[in-house]
Design a protein around this motif. Sequence first.
Motif, PDB file in Angstrom:
ATOM      1  N   ALA A 615     -15.910   9.345 -19.838  1.00  0.00           N
ATOM      2  CA  ALA A 615     -15.446   9.441 -18.451  1.00  0.00           C
ATOM      3  C   ALA A 615     -14.184  10.295 -18.388  1.00  0.00           C
ATOM      4  CB  ALA A 615     -15.164   8.050 -17.895  1.00  0.00           C
ATOM      5  N   ALA A 616     -14.052  11.098 -17.316  1.00  0.00           N
ATOM      6  CA  ALA A 616     -12.877  11.951 -17.127  1.00  0.00           C
ATOM      7  C   ALA A 616     -12.557  12.030 -15.641  1.00  0.00           C
ATOM      8  CB  ALA A 616     -13.133  13.349 -17.693  1.00  0.00           C
ATOM      9  N   GLY A 617     -11.279  12.251 -15.344  1.00  0.00           N
ATOM     10  CA  GLY A 617     -10.853  12.386 -13.956  1.00  0.00           C
ATOM     11  C   GLY A 617     -10.932  11.103 -13.165  1.00  0.00           C
ATOM     12  N   VAL A 618     -10.855   9.955 -13.843  1.00  0.00           N
ATOM     13  CA  VAL A 618     -11.023   8.663 -13.175  1.00  0.00           C
ATOM     14  C   VAL A 618      -9.831   8.371 -12.266  1.00  0.00           C
ATOM     15  CG1 VAL A 618     -11.280   6.174 -13.546  1.00  0.00           C
ATOM     16  CG2 VAL A 618     -12.414   7.797 -15.075  1.00  0.00           C
ATOM     17  N   LYS A 619     -10.133   7.881 -11.044  1.00  0.00           N
ATOM     18  CA  LYS A 619      -9.094   7.642 -10.043  1.00  0.00           C
ATOM     19  C   LYS A 619      -8.774   6.159  -9.841  1.00  0.00           C
ATOM     20  CE  LYS A 619     -10.251  11.795  -7.383  1.00  0.00           C
ATOM     21  NZ  LYS A 619     -10.680  12.310  -6.059  1.00  0.00           N
ATOM     22  N   GLY A 639     -14.819  11.066  -6.376  1.00  0.00           N
ATOM     23  CA  GLY A 639     -14.829   9.897  -5.512  1.00  0.00           C
ATOM     24  C   GLY A 639     -16.137   9.145  -5.529  1.00  0.00           C
ATOM     25  N   ASP A 640     -16.967   9.394  -6.559  1.00  0.00           N
ATOM     26  CA  ASP A 640     -18.242   8.696  -6.663  1.00  0.00           C
ATOM     27  C   ASP A 640     -18.112   7.528  -7.633  1.00  0.00           C
ATOM     28  OD1 ASP A 640     -17.768  10.419  -8.704  1.00  0.00           O
ATOM     29  OD2 ASP A 640     -19.798  11.248  -8.816  1.00  0.00           O
ATOM     30  N   LEU A 641     -19.123   6.633  -7.612  1.00  0.00           N
ATOM     31  CA  LEU A 641     -19.087   5.402  -8.390  1.00  0.00           C
ATOM     32  C   LEU A 641     -19.873   5.556  -9.678  1.00  0.00           C
ATOM     33  CD1 LEU A 641     -18.292   2.351  -8.464  1.00  0.00           C
ATOM     34  CD2 LEU A 641     -20.468   1.881  -7.314  1.00  0.00           C
ATOM     35  N   HIS A 642     -19.258   5.095 -10.781  1.00  0.00           N
ATOM     36  CA  HIS A 642     -19.917   5.068 -12.087  1.00  0.00           C
ATOM     37  C   HIS A 642     -19.691   3.691 -12.706  1.00  0.00           C
ATOM     38  CE1 HIS A 642     -20.547   9.519 -12.433  1.00  0.00           C
ATOM     39  NE2 HIS A 642     -19.551   9.490 -11.547  1.00  0.00           N
ATOM     40  N   THR A 643     -20.611   3.281 -13.584  1.00  0.00           N
ATOM     41  CA  THR A 643     -20.490   1.969 -14.211  1.00  0.00           C
ATOM     42  C   THR A 643     -20.805   2.051 -15.695  1.00  0.00           C
ATOM     43  OG1 THR A 643     -21.179  -0.357 -14.049  1.00  0.00           O
ATOM     44  CG2 THR A 643     -22.881   1.304 -13.731  1.00  0.00           C
ATOM     45  N   GLN A 644     -20.213   1.121 -16.442  1.00  0.00           N
ATOM     46  CA  GLN A 644     -20.407   1.026 -17.882  1.00  0.00           C
ATOM     47  C   GLN A 644     -20.436  -0.448 -18.249  1.00  0.00           C
ATOM     48  OE1 GLN A 644     -21.428   1.577 -20.775  1.00  0.00           O
ATOM     49  NE2 GLN A 644     -20.186   3.218 -21.674  1.00  0.00           N
ATOM     50  N   PRO A 661     -25.851   5.573  -7.278  1.00  0.00           N
ATOM     51  CA  PRO A 661     -26.061   6.297  -6.022  1.00  0.00           C
ATOM     52  C   PRO A 661     -25.306   5.663  -4.870  1.00  0.00           C
ATOM     53  CG  PRO A 661     -28.138   5.941  -7.162  1.00  0.00           C
ATOM     54  CD  PRO A 661     -27.120   5.128  -7.877  1.00  0.00           C
ATOM     55  N   GLY A 662     -24.904   6.480  -3.922  1.00  0.00           N
ATOM     56  CA  GLY A 662     -24.149   6.019  -2.763  1.00  0.00           C
ATOM     57  C   GLY A 662     -23.232   7.119  -2.289  1.00  0.00           C
ATOM     58  N   PHE A 663     -22.377   6.797  -1.321  1.00  0.00           N
ATOM     59  CA  PHE A 663     -21.530   7.858  -0.802  1.00  0.00           C
ATOM     60  C   PHE A 663     -20.367   8.164  -1.735  1.00  0.00           C
ATOM     61  CE2 PHE A 663     -18.408   4.766   0.298  1.00  0.00           C
ATOM     62  CZ  PHE A 663     -19.006   3.741   1.015  1.00  0.00           C
ATOM     63  N   THR A 664     -19.728   9.291  -1.511  1.00  0.00           N
ATOM     64  CA  THR A 664     -18.556   9.712  -2.266  1.00  0.00           C
ATOM     65  C   THR A 664     -17.310   9.504  -1.397  1.00  0.00           C
ATOM     66  OG1 THR A 664     -18.814  11.983  -1.500  1.00  0.00           O
ATOM     67  CG2 THR A 664     -19.871  11.384  -3.585  1.00  0.00           C
TER      68      THR A 664
END
Length: 817
Positions: A615-619, A639-644, A661-664
């Motif tokens: 992961a990079a650029g995490v906000k 601004g999108d969602l990721h999971t681990q 999937p979903g909005f940003t």
Amino acid sequence: MPEIRPLPTRATGLLVTATAVAAGLVSAAPAQAVTGPEAPAGRYAFTAALVVGDETNGRGCSAVLVDPRWVLTAASCLAPTPGSPVAAGKPAQKTTATFAGQARDIVEVSASAADRDLVLGRLASPVTDIAPVKHAATAPAAGVDLTAAGFGRTKTEWVPGKLHTGTFTTNSSDATTLSITGKGADALCKGDTGGPLLNAAGELVAVNSRSWQGGCLGAPAAETRTGAIAARTDDLAAWIGSVTAPRTGDQVSLLAGGGGAMWSRFGDLGHGEYGPSWAKVDGKDVSRVATVRDGDTVRAYAIVDGRVYGQDLDLAANGRWSGWGEVPGGAAGAKDIAASLVGSSVHVQIVGAGGNLHSQVADYRAGRWNDRWEAVGASGLTRVTSAPAGPVVRVQAVADGRVYGRDFDTRTSSWTSWGEIPGGAAGVKDIASSMVGNNVQVQIIGSDGALWTQFGNYDAGRWNDAWSRVGGTGLTNITSAPSGNAVELYATDASGRVDNARLDAGTGTWSPFRELKGGISGAADVSAAILAAPSRVTLAATANNALAIQSGTLATGAFGAGWNSVGGLPITNLTSVDTGGAIRYVGVAGGRVYDRAYDPATNVWGGWTEVPGGAAGVKDISATMIDNVLYVQIVGANGDLHTQIGNYNTGRWNANWAAVPGFTGLTGLTSVKAGPYVRLYGIAGGKVYGRDLDTRSNTWNNWGDIPGGITGAKDITVSRVGATVQIQVIGSDGALYSQAGDYLAGAFKPSWTKVGGTGLTRLSSASAAGNVNVYAIGAAGKVQSTTLDTTLGKWTAWRQVPGTVTTPADLTATTTR
């Protein structure tokens, strides 16, 4: 000015006694009551009539509601003797407060104030339909008119039974008291001691303490003075707040069989409060029941027509029972049942048809029962109980009216031999046991229908020589469960009602029995399981390329003197989870994700390790632990969602972060565990949205807008109490706002509630029992906190956490046991 002594209560047939006592009081220690007009209906409803003692030797006072659970009154009303201090604990005499027809016993008192005539009393149950009095922050100036209220006698009535008020002028004040004088003929008389003194805004400035009683019924005709002294309250907000602060108490779940059904009820042991009534679970005719508390799940096991069934109540996800299922193995003719939780396994014991002992095990992590019931041995048993002691299950049973015990070691699946418990008990009808430390507390119903107790000290390797009689009459069934250094015992009696008594294991003393009101009849059995509440909170803040740590005690709200620095990476965003034995931190540094473990018991830290997947650029970041599996969510660079997912059972992470999937446009995230679900909430465009991950199927539902229409949200946090999520955000004005979603009812509140605060920048929250503790970074790096009592919907005032963190970027809070 004479010293106060409140007036004895008057009742028909007691006038001679009361008058005789009153005659002694007038000359030596006048009390007070208001001789002014009757208060309009509903006005000053926070004023209570206080009755202290019994009808023969009782006395009357007044009090004022300062919190739904607490009244403030004069310490002289509750003092054992006039002028003596009040000790914290149970009132010396039975004391009842009555508000507009609704009465509450006072079950606990604070220690009296050190420098003035004041004491706080806790009510047996909250008063929720009357607003507590508001507090003035300053003392009134000389010449200012005030209103006094009370239930004491008037010019013409000994016991008016109605609230009266009077107008008083402020003469002067000192550090602890106000001197006042009645206007016109208004005076304070016997019975108004402890009543409120209010300013023009209706705010509490003082509590009535003593008076000359000029013009009061029964006062000397020559006494015309209407002067009085009141104890100031305007500078006691901190003292009142500390006493009335929400408590973090253990939570008890009760199940009872009776009337052809099973019934449930829940209680908060911090305040000793139970739900208003028993709720019917289903129509099975349960004869015996046993329960364990496995986190947010109540696991119940019952005997119906000699067969054994089990079902679960999920308090986190939906608050519903799963439905009965028969326990494998084909048990028949079962007479009694016990259950103990060891790790993730429940060990169930039954007394079979022949009076012999059988055992079964459910491994809830593996999701299976053993194939059969194991015959353990013994015959002639009638009752059985068990209590977990680490990896050992301590079993006690009744045979031929005598009490025996043996242990099961779950590591080796081996049993010790039966041994009779010393003391010579005979004719025993039922049995219960609880472990407190390494000591087993055993309770029995004796042949006389009373409660008896015995104590086994496994550190010293010995039992007491004899059973001790506790009391009670006509008891039929008992159950007990440990709560800290105490044992909560519940008993049914011949009428089918359920009573409760509490053992203080430190002193060996028992409380009196009290009935759990609420309407259950014919209870055939009862079982209790207790979830220990968290006792500590650990705060971690990111600052100056390191973490800063603070820890506090939830019971007192006390923290260390300052923050301690922990070296490591320059973390910018931080979250944490309680793993049971440690705290796992997950943070963002340089846009990448790392985790580390911390053991608060030993103060030992692990090192930061990068979470796999690149992961990079995490906000922003959030994390939730479910069954030792860590679910991490991040806001990516767009601004999108990721999971681990990190599985600590197998010791591995997934290879990659998965895009959800979903909005940003997400800017903030927070999540909380709810049974098998991760409930995730995020900020996008200043609005708040939510969605769920079902970890059983690894599927997400769609984002949904959280009702209430908040905009400009800057940060977000969430905690859960039962099946209700409590969400807080920092609004566009830098203040705290709160929202709640009840997943059992399937609804959020229609609007957000502004809690307050200014200049807030980051948030975190952690639930403990029925409370939500919110921590926020404010101006100059100061961290402050406020607590929501979800039972009452009441927030405490903000409190500063000691110490200062230099330029903190983020904050996380974790509660642990």
